[in-house]
Design a protein around this motif. Sequence first.
Motif, PDB file in Angstrom:
ATOM      1  N   ASP A 162       0.959  -1.131   0.208  1.00 49.92           N
ATOM      2  CA  ASP A 162       0.059  -0.098   0.076  1.00 49.92           C
ATOM      3  C   ASP A 162       0.942   1.344   0.010  1.00 49.92           C
ATOM      4  OD1 ASP A 162      -2.183   1.647  -0.180  1.00 49.92           O
ATOM      5  OD2 ASP A 162      -3.353   0.591   1.674  1.00 49.92           O
ATOM      6  N   PHE A 163       0.235   2.432   0.070  1.00 51.29           N
ATOM      7  CA  PHE A 163       1.344   3.425   0.116  1.00 51.29           C
ATOM      8  C   PHE A 163       0.664   4.552   0.969  1.00 51.29           C
ATOM      9  CE2 PHE A 163      -1.839   4.996  -3.076  1.00 51.29           C
ATOM     10  CZ  PHE A 163      -1.615   6.411  -3.055  1.00 51.29           C
ATOM     11  N   ASP A 164       1.382   5.520   1.676  1.00 47.15           N
ATOM     12  CA  ASP A 164       1.256   6.457   2.580  1.00 47.15           C
ATOM     13  C   ASP A 164       0.793   7.436   1.887  1.00 47.15           C
ATOM     14  OD1 ASP A 164       0.942   8.150   4.760  1.00 47.15           O
ATOM     15  OD2 ASP A 164       2.792   7.256   5.876  1.00 47.15           O
ATOM     16  N   VAL A 165      -0.431   7.714   1.771  1.00 46.48           N
ATOM     17  CA  VAL A 165      -1.076   8.855   0.816  1.00 46.48           C
ATOM     18  C   VAL A 165      -0.568  10.163   1.466  1.00 46.48           C
ATOM     19  CG1 VAL A 165      -3.084   9.066   2.190  1.00 46.48           C
ATOM     20  CG2 VAL A 165      -2.976   9.944  -0.363  1.00 46.48           C
ATOM     21  N   TYR A 166      -0.383  10.329   2.794  1.00 47.84           N
ATOM     22  CA  TYR A 166       0.218  11.633   3.516  1.00 47.84           C
ATOM     23  C   TYR A 166       1.678  11.887   3.008  1.00 47.84           C
ATOM     24  CZ  TYR A 166      -4.538  11.646   5.340  1.00 47.84           C
ATOM     25  OH  TYR A 166      -5.725  11.620   5.271  1.00 47.84           O
ATOM     26  N   LYS A 167       2.243  10.780   2.593  1.00 45.67           N
ATOM     27  CA  LYS A 167       3.586  11.339   2.136  1.00 45.67           C
ATOM     28  C   LYS A 167       3.610  11.992   0.768  1.00 45.67           C
ATOM     29  CE  LYS A 167       6.320   7.852   4.719  1.00 45.67           C
ATOM     30  NZ  LYS A 167       7.462   6.697   4.618  1.00 45.67           N
ATOM     31  N   LEU A 168       2.435  11.893   0.007  1.00 46.68           N
ATOM     32  CA  LEU A 168       2.407  12.592  -1.064  1.00 46.68           C
ATOM     33  C   LEU A 168       2.186  13.956  -0.900  1.00 46.68           C
ATOM     34  CD1 LEU A 168       0.406   9.724  -3.030  1.00 46.68           C
ATOM     35  CD2 LEU A 168       2.846   9.941  -3.379  1.00 46.68           C
ATOM     36  N   ILE A 169       1.726  14.316   0.039  1.00 45.80           N
ATOM     37  CA  ILE A 169       1.177  15.688   0.252  1.00 45.80           C
ATOM     38  C   ILE A 169       1.771  16.725   1.091  1.00 45.80           C
ATOM     39  CG2 ILE A 169      -0.896  16.840   1.235  1.00 45.80           C
ATOM     40  CD1 ILE A 169      -2.251  14.373   1.105  1.00 45.80           C
ATOM     41  N   ASP A 170       2.195  17.912   0.144  1.00 47.51           N
ATOM     42  CA  ASP A 170       2.766  18.982   0.976  1.00 47.51           C
ATOM     43  C   ASP A 170       1.785  19.766   1.600  1.00 47.51           C
ATOM     44  OD1 ASP A 170       4.009  21.380   1.773  1.00 47.51           O
ATOM     45  OD2 ASP A 170       5.467  21.374   0.055  1.00 47.51           O
ATOM     46  N   GLU A 171       1.364  19.842   3.036  1.00 44.63           N
ATOM     47  CA  GLU A 171       0.168  20.390   3.755  1.00 44.63           C
ATOM     48  C   GLU A 171       0.261  21.880   3.411  1.00 44.63           C
ATOM     49  OE1 GLU A 171      -0.167  18.923   7.431  1.00 44.63           O
ATOM     50  OE2 GLU A 171      -1.237  17.192   6.971  1.00 44.63           O
ATOM     51  N   ASP A 172       1.574  22.409   3.342  1.00 44.13           N
ATOM     52  CA  ASP A 172       1.493  23.973   3.141  1.00 44.13           C
ATOM     53  C   ASP A 172       1.454  24.503   1.959  1.00 44.13           C
ATOM     54  OD1 ASP A 172       2.139  24.421   6.046  1.00 44.13           O
ATOM     55  OD2 ASP A 172       3.902  23.673   5.878  1.00 44.13           O
ATOM     56  N   LYS A 173       0.908  23.743   1.078  1.00 39.37           N
ATOM     57  CA  LYS A 173       1.049  24.219  -0.513  1.00 39.37           C
ATOM     58  C   LYS A 173      -0.392  24.251  -0.778  1.00 39.37           C
ATOM     59  CE  LYS A 173       5.564  23.518  -2.520  1.00 39.37           C
ATOM     60  NZ  LYS A 173       6.147  22.912  -3.543  1.00 39.37           N
ATOM     61  N   THR A 174      -0.714  25.040  -1.717  1.00 42.32           N
ATOM     62  CA  THR A 174      -2.335  24.833  -2.459  1.00 42.32           C
ATOM     63  C   THR A 174      -2.123  24.064  -3.500  1.00 42.32           C
ATOM     64  OG1 THR A 174      -1.980  26.779  -4.105  1.00 42.32           O
ATOM     65  CG2 THR A 174      -2.556  27.420  -1.659  1.00 42.32           C
ATOM     66  N   TYR A 175      -3.320  23.803  -4.045  1.00 46.95           N
ATOM     67  CA  TYR A 175      -3.343  22.799  -5.404  1.00 46.95           C
ATOM     68  C   TYR A 175      -2.564  23.572  -6.603  1.00 46.95           C
ATOM     69  CZ  TYR A 175      -4.891  19.592  -8.844  1.00 46.95           C
ATOM     70  OH  TYR A 175      -4.917  18.727  -9.967  1.00 46.95           O
ATOM     71  N   ASP A 176      -2.968  24.815  -6.562  1.00 45.86           N
ATOM     72  CA  ASP A 176      -2.423  25.406  -7.878  1.00 45.86           C
ATOM     73  C   ASP A 176      -0.797  25.671  -7.412  1.00 45.86           C
ATOM     74  OD1 ASP A 176      -4.695  25.887  -8.912  1.00 45.86           O
ATOM     75  OD2 ASP A 176      -4.821  27.933  -8.034  1.00 45.86           O
ATOM     76  N   GLU A 177      -0.304  25.279  -6.548  1.00 45.04           N
ATOM     77  CA  GLU A 177       1.184  25.524  -6.264  1.00 45.04           C
ATOM     78  C   GLU A 177       1.903  24.185  -6.303  1.00 45.04           C
ATOM     79  OE1 GLU A 177       1.376  29.149  -2.983  1.00 45.04           O
ATOM     80  OE2 GLU A 177       1.085  27.201  -2.271  1.00 45.04           O
TER      81      GLU A 177
END
Length: 761
Positions: A162-177
């Motif tokens: 499986d994969f850790d979906v939260y490792k894919l995410i930069d919480e301090d960025k917007t979608y456009d960024e």
Amino acid sequence: MAFGDSDSCKEERGVIMEGIKIRGLRQNNLKNVSLDIPKNKIVVFTGVSGSGKSSIVFDTIAAESQRQMNETYTAWIRGRLPKYEKPNVEMIDNLNPSVIIDQSRLGGNARSTVGTISDMYSALRLLFSRIGEPSVGPASYFSFNNPNGMCKTCAGIGKVMDFDVYKLIDEDKTYDEGIFLLPAFGPGKYYWKVYRRPEYFRTDVKWKELSEREQNLLLYGSWTVDGERVDKKLEGVYNQFKRLVLMKGPEEQTDYTLKKISQFMYECECPDCKSKRLNDAALSCKVNGYNIAEMCDMEFSELRDELGKINDARAASIVAQLTASLDRMIDIGLPYLSMNRESSTLSGGEAQRLKLVRYMGSSLCGMIYIFDEPSTGMHPRDVHRMSRLLKSLRDKGNTVLVVEHDKDIISIADEVIDIGPLAGKNGGQVLFQGSYEALLVSGTRTGNALSTEIPVKEKVRAPKGFLPVRGANLHNLKNVDVDIPLGILTVVTGVAGSGKSSLIRDVFAKQYAEDVVLIDQSAITATGRSTVCTFMGFFDEIRKVFAKENNVSDSLFTFNGKGACPACNGRGFITTELVFMEPVTTLCECCNGTRYSDEALKYSFKGKSIVDILNMSVEDACEFFRGNQKIMGKLIALMEVGLPYISLGQPLSTFSGGERQRVKLAQNIKNKGSIYILDEPTTGLHPSDIEKIMGILEGIVDRGNTVIVIEHNTDVMKLADYLIDVGPDGGTKGGQIVFTGTPREMIEKGSTITAKYLRKN
């Protein structure tokens, strides 16, 4: 003609009973050795690491015995058997067939378990197919490697990726960024455009400020309104990633893709079979109230007791066979293992004992059994088990050859052969041949080391602090709380299977991963072309020295590129395939095995070619490169860890487990502020070198580091600042902290198994 004991028959029998004759042996560093090795005896070979013990036992006796046995088979069969090179010896005679039990790790993938390797799982499957209720089918229906029995979700592995979906995410960025760290979702990319739906979620708001509904839409797809999906195109990043990457399987991915996605992936329990590997039908069948997976989870001692409760005539022979196999496992000191234990997780010592079990019930005699440090991984309490087994093999009429450093094993020898005096070019001679008692007074390095007792360390350091471990429950650990001291030398002890490695390697090391340097005996990931100087990182400097001296490109001095021999492409040998016969490997006639081109070899530095440099021992190279600090720093580190005899160009694939560990130690020896974890660093180490390696570890501590050693050697325990003893026994009877304190405190107050043997030694 009468069939009696004629003189000729007696003469023939006399020849057979003569010892193994070796004349003019020059294999590796051996110096024209001639030797007579008695048969039907336990013969132990001793000497410092690199002295030539293995060259006699493994590279000569074992290799020639196997090679000549293979010659008795047809060409078709020989082509499928391992190939053994003829040793460099003038004459070797009176050989017997040999069985080699070394420390090489058991191969296999995630499907390879103790049960499958030992063949006990096959017998257990047969048992369930015969008397299991309700009846499911033939034995294949209980195999997790067969479509009839395997869990379809995990294909019989028991785990899924499986994969850790939260490792894919930069919480301090917007979608456009660019929220997602996947290249395909970068701003302006195709998938970025597909998922950019401002009508469903705010694209100019940071991820951590989005509502849970908006986050779920992006990850898991569009929600439904009155049973209808809002947008069928929005599958969800998590779902799409899983479908496109994980469902394909690693074999369908490129190495580049696997490397990219591996940072986001993790292994987890199969949601359907819960790591049982089998499908529901197979798991529904029971014997004495247990399904086959539950029996495979039992420790061998527990499983043996459970099998003893079966009273079904249809299974009598199967139960007898399984019980005999389990008895041998228990006798050899592995009562804590279970059938479902993956073979890749076994230590070198455990793997060696598991291989040995195959031969314990054998009725064959007149064989040569060859062992490589059989005491490895064994607590002093259990070494007597191995001693008893070696004696039983001898008493059946076999010759037992052992390469060993452990005093308890050496002491049972009928004859000891000591090789030395030192390692590499300074070794390769027979220094002593005789009884153990005579060895102790022989004056050799081995004799002196075995007859000298190492004193207990009295002036111990005080910890500079502690790192806590709380509630450790992994494997057999029983909710363990322990404080690991900082700034001192700690030795973690306990019988095999007590939970030492689980506590230190699997819990503590992962909890404090940023500060930990793990130095174990695992293989160094490298190609067959990797050498000591490439791994240690100073070959580039050597090539630069040659390039500067001769005013040419440094790429000319690598056999992996411009300097490679054009005939063999830098391999040093030519392999000729002979279709139905075994391939023939010959030394490259163009470069004579040097791997370099003529152009590269015409350049020199201080009168030495690049090949001369690679053939140098570390000790000789220290003298040659004196003044070059970049090279000398690495060479001195190799000297300090006890590897003066290895050559700079020696392939890493030829190293023993102990040598691999010491090379890794040399690579990290100058670090500061780190926590070093070493797993049995005395493996393969001569008794005279134990104080030396401990002196190295003391130096690492003096530089401000913390050193934690997992060990069975009582001399190492005596030289520690602090001991942590795990026990009281192995397997389910272990997993607790039974003592913490100094070596002196353990000797005076300890009531554990380890304390008993520390007092003895």
